[in-house]
Write a protein that holds these residues in place. Structure first.
Motif, PDB file in Angstrom:
ATOM      1  N   ASP A  65       5.533  14.099   0.924  1.00 17.10           N
ATOM      2  CA  ASP A  65       4.768  13.294   1.877  1.00 17.10           C
ATOM      3  C   ASP A  65       5.113  11.820   1.710  1.00 17.10           C
ATOM      4  N   GLU A  66       5.108  11.080   2.806  1.00 16.44           N
ATOM      5  CA  GLU A  66       5.461   9.645   2.820  1.00 16.44           C
ATOM      6  C   GLU A  66       6.800   9.409   2.130  1.00 16.44           C
ATOM      7  N   VAL A  67       7.794  10.215   2.533  1.00 13.34           N
ATOM      8  CA  VAL A  67       9.121  10.109   1.918  1.00 13.34           C
ATOM      9  C   VAL A  67       9.784   8.770   2.230  1.00 13.34           C
ATOM     10  N   GLY A  68       9.335   8.106   3.279  1.00 14.89           N
ATOM     11  CA  GLY A  68       9.911   6.804   3.627  1.00 14.89           C
ATOM     12  C   GLY A  68       9.625   5.733   2.602  1.00 14.89           C
ATOM     13  N   ASP A  69       8.656   5.951   1.706  1.00 13.79           N
ATOM     14  CA  ASP A  69       8.312   4.981   0.666  1.00 13.79           C
ATOM     15  C   ASP A  69       8.986   5.292  -0.662  1.00 13.79           C
ATOM     16  N   MET A  70       9.905   6.251  -0.694  1.00 13.12           N
ATOM     17  CA  MET A  70      10.578   6.628  -1.928  1.00 13.12           C
ATOM     18  C   MET A  70      11.605   5.572  -2.328  1.00 13.12           C
ATOM     19  N   GLY A  88      14.546   6.127  11.219  1.00 14.90           N
ATOM     20  CA  GLY A  88      15.777   5.656  11.857  1.00 14.90           C
ATOM     21  C   GLY A  88      15.956   4.158  11.675  1.00 14.90           C
ATOM     22  N   ALA A  89      14.855   3.404  11.877  1.00 14.14           N
ATOM     23  CA  ALA A  89      14.927   1.946  11.681  1.00 14.14           C
ATOM     24  C   ALA A  89      15.146   1.604  10.220  1.00 14.14           C
ATOM     25  N   LEU A  90      14.523   2.352   9.303  1.00 13.86           N
ATOM     26  CA  LEU A  90      14.716   2.104   7.876  1.00 13.86           C
ATOM     27  C   LEU A  90      16.172   2.326   7.468  1.00 13.86           C
ATOM     28  N   VAL A  91      16.800   3.341   8.050  1.00 12.74           N
ATOM     29  CA  VAL A  91      18.207   3.606   7.752  1.00 12.74           C
ATOM     30  C   VAL A  91      19.069   2.435   8.198  1.00 12.74           C
ATOM     31  N   PHE A 149      16.578   3.148   3.608  1.00 13.05           N
ATOM     32  CA  PHE A 149      16.583   4.588   3.361  1.00 13.05           C
ATOM     33  C   PHE A 149      18.004   5.096   3.507  1.00 13.05           C
ATOM     34  N   ARG A 150      18.428   5.981   2.607  1.00 13.22           N
ATOM     35  CA  ARG A 150      19.795   6.478   2.601  1.00 13.22           C
ATOM     36  C   ARG A 150      20.080   7.285   3.859  1.00 13.22           C
ATOM     37  N   ARG A 151      21.205   6.969   4.521  1.00 14.65           N
ATOM     38  CA  ARG A 151      21.565   7.680   5.745  1.00 14.65           C
ATOM     39  C   ARG A 151      21.882   9.148   5.452  1.00 14.65           C
ATOM     40  N   ASP A 152      22.595   9.396   4.333  1.00 16.44           N
ATOM     41  CA  ASP A 152      22.969  10.778   4.021  1.00 16.44           C
ATOM     42  C   ASP A 152      21.742  11.627   3.696  1.00 16.44           C
TER      43      ASP A 152
END
Length: 584
Positions: A375-380, A421-424, A429-432
């Motif tokens: 959960d909330e993987v965008g904050d990793m 998408g914006a974080l990438v 955030f890692r694209r891969d």
């Protein structure tokens, strides 16, 4: 004559509830005024595939005066009303009907009960029946309908293996004491020596005088014993009571033979399409159906949506319908832990990494054979992202401080309320990793964009709170439901759940949930927040009509005839609007 011109009693029609042979499932057919053919032939108004039902078995004619006529159409196995084989007979109230082996309840569709749209049916009604002219309680229901509703609610848990025969029997006798005119209910079964053993029993505080005992026999030594002052009133209930005993006996036999346990197979049987949960709107149903197909595989799933929109609910639903359902479902909030703690939680840690630390496995090890929900993987943190990517690519990991690779087998479901998408693009955030996690991407709309689901969600949360807190209430009033549907719910489903929980605690015993129990912000949401400022009058009217139709359909359980009554429109107007508003 339009539906709006009829009296409520004449417009309501009849409801036919058909029970499965073991009593564990119910199908509903709303019979509007007119003729309805019952049979096994495809295309019949009431299509029944049960054994013994003829191709054109019977005709049910619902009359404009509120009654109905049941005619047998020369069927091979006969049509029965109240246990008696008939050629043609008139009915006006709650009646047991059988088409061959298919048992059913035919009952008037009562519009007087629509003021409380989401009634719980949990009010104790062992006291004398009350008038229901104000439509605010579920008192006054016929015992046949009350019994059918208890079976409909309890027996499916047996069929799905969610309860034991003992648990189901206990639940049934406690409900029957509340809804039937009896002073004592007992379920008995044959013991090892053939003696009758009480499996479940429930008794009123004070038994009525001159009680008489009625016994109903079931298969495999199962028996029901009811004690009441007027046994004659229980006669029409016998077929439904036998169905309950048959279900208890069948499930008990399966458990003794060990067949109730799920067979251990590498590839459990999969249905071509997994049905979505009940109460969803059209868009969410479509979304869940697609996700149900993906659940059969092992590809990672990324769920996007605002906080509280139901991301973890979907993740658990996916897991429960996957071939990993027998394995664990483990969740971790990536935003709630510092990087070091998150890594030890995910990957485990070796002994001696820090003073007093003992070796322990992480979620990915413990989740082998199941699903891990990030959960909330965008904050990793970026460092943790790299390690998760390694597990996705190689299915191996190293514990914190470890040097020996550990093999794992988990399915990843990730979720975030951020724009990945914006974080990438920003490098956060890692694209891969994003492309590995988003093998299948689901975007959940916020609750304000699926208001048609609010009535079903509110009812589910409300009934849960009543049961948890031992409260009795007839349901949610029309005014309160309207406020719940109009509010924008910035906190989504989680905010709705909390609002219902708070409102339920403010109830007096036997009181419906009304506007006064809701928070001020829900009762009077800011007008400007619910509609765009540049909306034209035509678009405003269209949106209001669409919302009204969605709410009426949800409150009516998808029953078009009842939705027409709630909206106060004729059949012609209703279907014209459905087409104009693109609701079909």
């Amino acid at each position: 004559m339009s539906a709006s011109d009829r009296s409520p009693e004449k417009a309501a029609g009849f409801l036919l509830k058909v029970l499965s042979p073991d009593g564990t499932a119910v199908r509903r057919f709303h019979l509007a005024p007119g003729e309805h053919v019952v049979g096994s032939l495809a295309g019949m108004d009431v299509h029944l595939e049960e054994q013994g039902v003829s191709r054109r078995h019977a005709l049910v004619e619902v009359l404009a005066d509120g009654g109905a006529v049941v005619r047998d159409l020369d069927s091979k196995n006969g049509t029965f009303v109240a246990g008696r084989r008939i050629r043609e007979t008139a009915v006006s109230g709650f009646t047991m009907v059988a088409f061959g082996s298919a048992q059913a309840v035919l009952q008037p569709a009562d519009p007087a009960r629509t003021q409380v749209l989401l009634g719980s049916g949990e009010i104790p009604i062992a006291t004398p029946e009350k008038e229901i002219g104000n439509g605010l309680t579920t008192d006054g229901l016929h015992p046949l309908e009350r019994l059918a509703e208890t079976l409909e609610e309890v027996l499916p848990s047996l069929a799905q293996g969610l309860s034991t025969p003992q648990e189901a029997a206990d639940e049934l006798v406690h409900r029957w004491i509340a809804v039937l005119p009896v002073g004592r209910a007992e379920v008995l079964r044959a013991g090892p020596a053939g003696e009758a053993v009480v499996a479940a029993a429930s008794t009123q505080d004070h038994l009525p005088r001159n009680v008489v005992t009625l016994e109903v026999e079931g298969p495999d030594g199962w028996k029901l014993r009811l004690r009441a002052a007027d046994v004659a009133k229980l006669g029409p209930l016998r077929p439904l009571l036998r169905l309950a005993l048959a279900s208890l006996a069948a499930r008990s036999a399966l458990r003794w033979r060990g067949e109730a346990k799920r067979p251990v197979k590498e590839e459990p049987p999969q249905t071509p399409e997994t049905p979505p949960p009940p109460g969803l709107g059209p868009e969410m149903s479509k979304l869940y159906r697609r996700a149900g197909k993906v659940a059969r595989g092992d590809v990672p799933v990324l769920v996007l949506g605002e906080s509280g929109s139901g991301k973890e609910v979907l993740a658990r639903w996916l897991h429960a319908r996957s071939r990993r359902a027998a394995g664990p479902f483990l969740a971790v909030n990536c935003a709630a832990l510092p990087r070091e703690l998150l890594e030890s939680e995910l990957f485990g840690i070796e002994k001696g990494v820090a003073t007093g630390v003992e070796a322990r496995p992480g979620l990915l090890e413990r989740g082998t054979g199941g699903t891990v929900f990030l959960d909330e993987v965008g904050d990793m943190a970026p460092e943790t992202q790299a390690k998760v990517l390694r597990v996705l690519e190689n299915t191996t990991l190293f514990r914190v401080g470890g040097r020996v690779p550990v093999q794992v087998d988990v399915r990843f479901v990730a979720a975030t309320n951020r724009d990945l998408g914006a974080l990438v693009e920003e490098g956060g955030f890692r694209r891969d990793l994003y492309h590995r996690l988003a093998a299948f991407e689901v975007r959940l709309p916020p609750l304000r964009e699926r208001r048609e689901e609010i009535p079903a969600l509110a009812a589910r949360f409300y009934h849960r709170e009543l049961e948890k807190n031992g409260l009795a209430s007839p349901g949610i009033t029309r005014a309160a439901l309207g406020a719940l549907v109009r509010y924008d719910w910035p906190g989504n489903v989680r905010e709705l759940q909390n609002e219902i929980a708070k409102a339920a605690l403010l109830l007096e015993h036997g009181e419906p949930l009304d506007l006064s129990h809701l928070s001020e912000r829900v009762r009077r949401p800011p007008g400007e927040s619910s509609q765009p400022a540049d909306l034209t009058l035509e678009e405003t009217v269209r949106r209001a009509e669409r919302q009204a139709f969605n709410v009426a359909l949800a409150a009516a359980g998808g029953d078009a005839a009842q939705a027409m009554e709630l909206l106060g429109v004729s059949k012609t107007t209703y279907y014209r609007k459905v087409k104009e508003l693109e609701l079909g």
